[in-house]
Design a protein around this motif. Structure first.
Motif, PDB file in Angstrom:
ATOM      1  N   LYS G 103     -12.427  -6.982  -2.779  1.00 21.72           N
ATOM      2  CA  LYS G 103     -12.936  -6.642  -1.743  1.00 21.72           C
ATOM      3  C   LYS G 103     -12.775  -6.708  -0.955  1.00 21.72           C
ATOM      4  O   LYS G 103     -12.178  -6.557   0.378  1.00 21.72           O
ATOM      5  CB  LYS G 103     -14.650  -6.097  -2.501  1.00 21.72           C
ATOM      6  N   GLU G 104     -13.001  -8.695  -0.953  1.00 17.31           N
ATOM      7  CA  GLU G 104     -12.876  -9.338   0.411  1.00 17.31           C
ATOM      8  C   GLU G 104     -11.897  -9.922   1.712  1.00 17.31           C
ATOM      9  O   GLU G 104     -11.496  -9.635   1.823  1.00 17.31           O
ATOM     10  CB  GLU G 104     -13.555 -10.432  -0.294  1.00 17.31           C
ATOM     11  N   VAL G 105     -11.106  -9.557   0.313  1.00 17.48           N
ATOM     12  CA  VAL G 105      -9.613  -9.923   0.678  1.00 17.48           C
ATOM     13  C   VAL G 105      -8.965  -8.901   1.103  1.00 17.48           C
ATOM     14  O   VAL G 105      -8.373  -9.399   2.246  1.00 17.48           O
ATOM     15  CB  VAL G 105      -8.873 -10.623  -0.475  1.00 17.48           C
ATOM     16  N   ILE G 106      -9.451  -7.455   0.384  1.00 16.41           N
ATOM     17  CA  ILE G 106      -8.440  -6.386   0.909  1.00 16.41           C
ATOM     18  C   ILE G 106      -9.141  -6.082   2.307  1.00 16.41           C
ATOM     19  O   ILE G 106      -7.951  -5.299   3.414  1.00 16.41           O
ATOM     20  CB  ILE G 106      -9.223  -5.263   0.006  1.00 16.41           C
ATOM     21  N   HIS G 107     -10.214  -6.290   2.551  1.00 15.28           N
ATOM     22  CA  HIS G 107     -10.928  -5.988   3.242  1.00 15.28           C
ATOM     23  C   HIS G 107     -10.076  -6.907   4.531  1.00 15.28           C
ATOM     24  O   HIS G 107     -10.629  -6.269   5.632  1.00 15.28           O
ATOM     25  CB  HIS G 107     -12.411  -6.014   3.435  1.00 15.28           C
ATOM     26  N   GLU G 108     -10.348  -8.142   4.752  1.00 18.34           N
ATOM     27  CA  GLU G 108      -9.722  -9.226   5.712  1.00 18.34           C
ATOM     28  C   GLU G 108      -7.870  -8.290   5.896  1.00 18.34           C
ATOM     29  O   GLU G 108      -7.627  -8.472   7.095  1.00 18.34           O
ATOM     30  CB  GLU G 108      -9.862 -11.121   5.124  1.00 18.34           C
ATOM     31  N   LYS G 109      -7.607  -8.139   4.904  1.00 15.59           N
ATOM     32  CA  LYS G 109      -5.749  -8.376   5.057  1.00 15.59           C
ATOM     33  C   LYS G 109      -6.193  -6.680   5.931  1.00 15.59           C
ATOM     34  O   LYS G 109      -4.628  -6.481   6.682  1.00 15.59           O
ATOM     35  CB  LYS G 109      -5.373  -8.244   3.835  1.00 15.59           C
ATOM     36  N   ASP G 112     -11.886  -1.595   6.674  1.00 12.18           N
ATOM     37  CA  ASP G 112     -12.642  -0.733   5.812  1.00 12.18           C
ATOM     38  C   ASP G 112     -11.272   0.442   5.121  1.00 12.18           C
ATOM     39  O   ASP G 112     -10.758   0.956   6.038  1.00 12.18           O
ATOM     40  CB  ASP G 112     -13.952  -0.908   6.289  1.00 12.18           C
ATOM     41  N   GLY G 113     -11.863  -0.025   3.974  1.00 11.30           N
ATOM     42  CA  GLY G 113     -11.050   1.643   3.140  1.00 11.30           C
ATOM     43  C   GLY G 113     -11.047   0.847   2.016  1.00 11.30           C
ATOM     44  O   GLY G 113     -11.476   0.274   1.498  1.00 11.30           O
ATOM     45  N   ILE G 114      -9.990   1.639   1.092  1.00  7.68           N
ATOM     46  CA  ILE G 114      -9.348   1.348  -0.666  1.00  7.68           C
ATOM     47  C   ILE G 114      -8.100   1.158  -0.879  1.00  7.68           C
ATOM     48  O   ILE G 114      -7.619   1.745   0.226  1.00  7.68           O
ATOM     49  CB  ILE G 114     -10.043   2.024  -1.230  1.00  7.68           C
ATOM     50  N   TYR G 146     -11.218   3.806   6.355  1.00  4.80           N
ATOM     51  CA  TYR G 146     -11.834   5.404   5.945  1.00  4.80           C
ATOM     52  C   TYR G 146     -12.128   5.602   7.475  1.00  4.80           C
ATOM     53  O   TYR G 146     -11.307   4.910   8.154  1.00  4.80           O
ATOM     54  CB  TYR G 146     -13.504   4.389   6.381  1.00  4.80           C
ATOM     55  N   LYS G 147     -11.575   6.845   7.371  1.00  8.02           N
ATOM     56  CA  LYS G 147     -11.505   8.335   8.847  1.00  8.02           C
ATOM     57  C   LYS G 147     -12.671   8.100   9.536  1.00  8.02           C
ATOM     58  O   LYS G 147     -14.264   7.722   8.923  1.00  8.02           O
ATOM     59  CB  LYS G 147     -11.114   9.243   8.269  1.00  8.02           C
TER      60      LYS G 147
END
Lengths: 149, 149, 149, 149, 149, 149, 149, 149, 149, 149
Positions: G103-109, G112-114, G146-147
């Motif tokens: 989660k931390e890495v995806i949010h940085e790259k 905010d989203g999935i 996230y919209k």
């Protein structure tokens, strides 16, 4: 009804017991065992010797075909995590309410260890009381001290 | 340690009891109550009269400031859904293994109803045994028949 | 549908009740018992006397073969831990929201103890109201004070 | 003790109530509301008007600083999934044992729908009885029929 | 597959619907009810009048024998505590993520109370969008203010 | 109260909002965002841009120190597995009762896939109604078809 | 064995696959789809077009009667809350241990989203290694921001 | 917020990382380790050598006092049984939906055994895509065949 | 981190052990007890004699103030229902996978009964192996046959 | 009885084993494998080669029709989350009580990593003891160090 899983053999035995009008007191005499242990055997929470199995089946008017099922070691524990049946639940409640106080008293009397639920007997009596009869349950379990090594 | 939630007052009382070297037998004499009930009171699973609270606090060398906490009705039930402590778990196991057999025997002896866990007393004795001492627990609960209406 | 486990006998009785067009009011007159108790009997949450069982079966046009099933002590409690059916859930919600306030009021009125769910009756009435009829449920349970020993 | 989460404000209010020796009957007169609703307010399961909050605080000898906390909409539901406190548990048991029978009776009387737990009142009375006083709880909830569309 | 318990009648109705190539739009016209309500009826989460049941069965080419099953009040709630099906789970996620924000907004707009899930309708539309069509769900529930008493 | 875990920053923001008497409508104008999204931001279920965070804090009379907390990606999901708060529970109930019917309708309209809860907006309106105002919630989520590969 | 609920059709397909000695590589060629997707189809976690269903059934030597079952949208999710099978559990463990770091890495790259699990593909390769072959799993999911609204 | 338990040291490290504006790419260069492993270390799901700990702390501008905490073996697993955070949940969903299909494919390719989650690496890449960037996660775990004995 | 609840005293002892660079082998010599038992004592899963407590504290360079805490009977069981830590989980997995096979073998060798976890010792050895060192755990528990009565 | 799900093939094999009076020692000689592994195979927690399956079936006097079922990779894990059977539960208890101490000792001896439950063997011996025979269980699992990347 409810999540309690009652084994098929239990239903057979209880139906026969009801049909023949046999009481637990009768079974106590037939087997030379306590009624609670016999009820535990019927629910397959205990295992019989061949002799005990035969006597039980005979007392209930059933054939010896069920002997192997009664002598086998069974998977024990009958029910849902928290029982919904009010009678059974009260024993859960006693554990919730009195579990820690019991622990405190046993540790003071015996030291660190537990009451065995295996080297264990249980007795149920009816105590007449004008304000309402009482159920008296006596549990007798060996104290097992924690081994150190 | 473990999810058992031990009330702050319980810790105070047990610490004082240990510090003063008071046993449950001493407390039985001081309060005129059974040690199991006293342990239940200390764990706030039972409520004391003002007199009982005072006697307990005096016996433990504590001030009467804690009387109100000991006489209030408490939220009962001490722990996790399935207890992890081995001593307490054995009572859960007894309920799992012997719950239905007990139900069967009680229904035969008393009819449809339950053993009360409120109009209820419990006693713990140490039975000396050369093969290892035994814990003897006697539960005595009023039988409550289901009311019909 | 849902995890509520409805006993086979319940389905037989309800099907017969629907087929014969018998209402609970009819059953109240046939058995001389309250409709809630009769519904509890049909769901095997209560046990009948032989006479009550016969009357119920007769009223539903069923044979007496089911008498033994209706007089036996049953394993009680019908459902999932948290009920999903909205009507049943509302009683769970009442317990969640009003449980502690009820406890507070009962303790003030009666002292430490509980309302029995065994020595207990329940009544359901329809109260006409121009803004929408209302369900009125009256629960009447014996207060059981905690015994001290 | 137990997993029931009692809000801090509840503890303040109950402590003040005990210290001042105010009963729920006193609070009923001070607020013009039923004691069960007032207990629900104290446990923050209900929200007060500013006037009701002031009256409650005044009756308990507390300052008006707590008014905002008492008038805010709160997160409701007080406890563990299955309550361990015996008094609260009995209401869970009533739902488990009588939930489906109640559903059957309500559907026959009212059709498909539920008893509201929002447009809902509850009353607790003490009924004197020589065999032991009884708790009488009256629930009154609007019947909500399922809307079709 | 999955713990969702799909009633037998639902499978019969869906199989017939697929075999006849009937769409929910067709059923809307046949019954004069919204497709979501009809789908809820098929899953036995809603109860039909005799007329609605007949029309549904006729539209699906099934006999009227199933009318009683479709008009009975059913036990509602279809599934596991946390749904594993991704489509259904997203509604669980919306409740987890937006439940408290919705609560905050409703309380500000309406005061303390809830949106009824009984006096409630739901509509599902397909909104064409060049970046990918969108599902538009409209929920319409009566606001129920908490009653005070 | 309840197991819903409300972040500390949420409490700060809501306290400021109440103290300043700012409504969600005011915040909608200040931020140029919908009130539901703003409430989600306050509960840290959404993340703000620096500009949005500043505007929110300014509108609530708070310093910009909280900007980093409002712009960080948060761990989402606010509560217990089954919510006990009645308002939030109704959304759980809608999922339990209407989840499978919704699935059926969406699959017919769109094919196999889901409604996104991420590419998703939600709107809450108050619909005046003489029989009682209604809450109208519109959810709008992108349909995501299952990818094959 | 275990609580994993394997659909009847899955057992039929796997039995046929084993009996005919067909491998996933064979099925990849027959359907023009990846083996993981085909395995998901066999477990009814994915839905086939009529053409894909026919090809699969033909490759397994089964009749086209099963086409409708393979093209229907299914209820997805196969198992117990925490899987007991060691191979499946390791994916649960990866989620427990690496979920937050991912989660931390995806949010940085990405912000905010999935990562979508719907617009998603997965590939499994065997990587030869003298110290023991390795399983290489590549997941490829669309990032969904996230919209805001 | 949510039941995910984030260690205190994690918060310190992430706060420092944000304050210094250090990215995972920067940390990869400072430590000579992959960003996912570094994120796992920060969340204390992995243990550092003294050298790695020093480099991390230096890169974040923190003192070496935290070295012992970063080199200790930690209790792993970060969260609730079913994660509520949508990003983390998707990995739970992948396990629920694709767990058994993956098992089927791995068993065919490798025989009976598992993919290790210990002798395991993971990589996260951003794949540019005009229809929306994609998250590409590569898991590489040693195949462990079941030992026979 | 994780739901494992580590007692405060455990943290003190482990911190001291690390600070002084004392190994379990050192402690074995200081106490004359096995390292596993000593680790159990440190985690308060076992209780020390006064002498053992003193020796442990001395070996760790701590004062005797902690003796009472180490000699008291503790509430045992350290963690979540299903452990998330991979090392601890493997023991859960062994129970899930090999529990019933072990039961079968023990019943054949010993009859109906259990291996005691109280009259029980455990030993952990490192077995050098060129393909990777191995953990060898020896459990030695008294067989307890079910008592009949 | 209990929630342990015993596969049909297991019951067939155990019935044949009992009928033929074959012991695990006999099976060890017939297959050249350890009795625990054979018991695991019978419970379908392990997979046989064709040769091993044939030998087992021959030893039990069963036909080779069951070979495919015994050689297939199975879904492993036999039971409820917390086992109710006392023999199996003791292994759960050992994990609860000694899990963290074992972790501490293994980390000191081996570093950060786990004992494999896959590259793993287990042995059960009966140790004669005048005070009561003892069960000696030896677990031997490869240490897997956490890989860094």
């Amino acid at each position: 009804m409810s999540n309690t899983e009652i084994p098929t053999i239990t239903e057979k035995l209880l139906t026969a017991k009801k049909a023949k009008g046999v009481t637990f007191t009768d079974l106590e005499q037939a087997l030379g065992r306590d009624e609670v242990w016999i009820a535990a055997l019927i629910y397959r929470q205990a295992s019989a010797s061949e002799d005990e199995a035969s006597k039980l089946l005979q007392a209930l008017g059933l054939s010896n075909d069920l002997v192997p099922e009664l002598t086998a070691s069974s998977v024990k524990g009958l029910g849902p995590i928290v029982p919904t049946d009010p009678l059974v639940y009260r024993f859960y409640e006693i554990m919730q309410v009195y579990g820690m106080p019991i622990k405190e008293v046993i540790h003071e009397k015996f030291g660190d260890g537990i009451m065995s639920a295996i080297d264990f007997t249980m007795n149920i009596e009816k105590e007449a009381d004008p304000k309402g009869d009482r159920v008296v349950i006596t549990m007798n379990g060996k104290f097992l001290p924690y081994k150190k090594w």
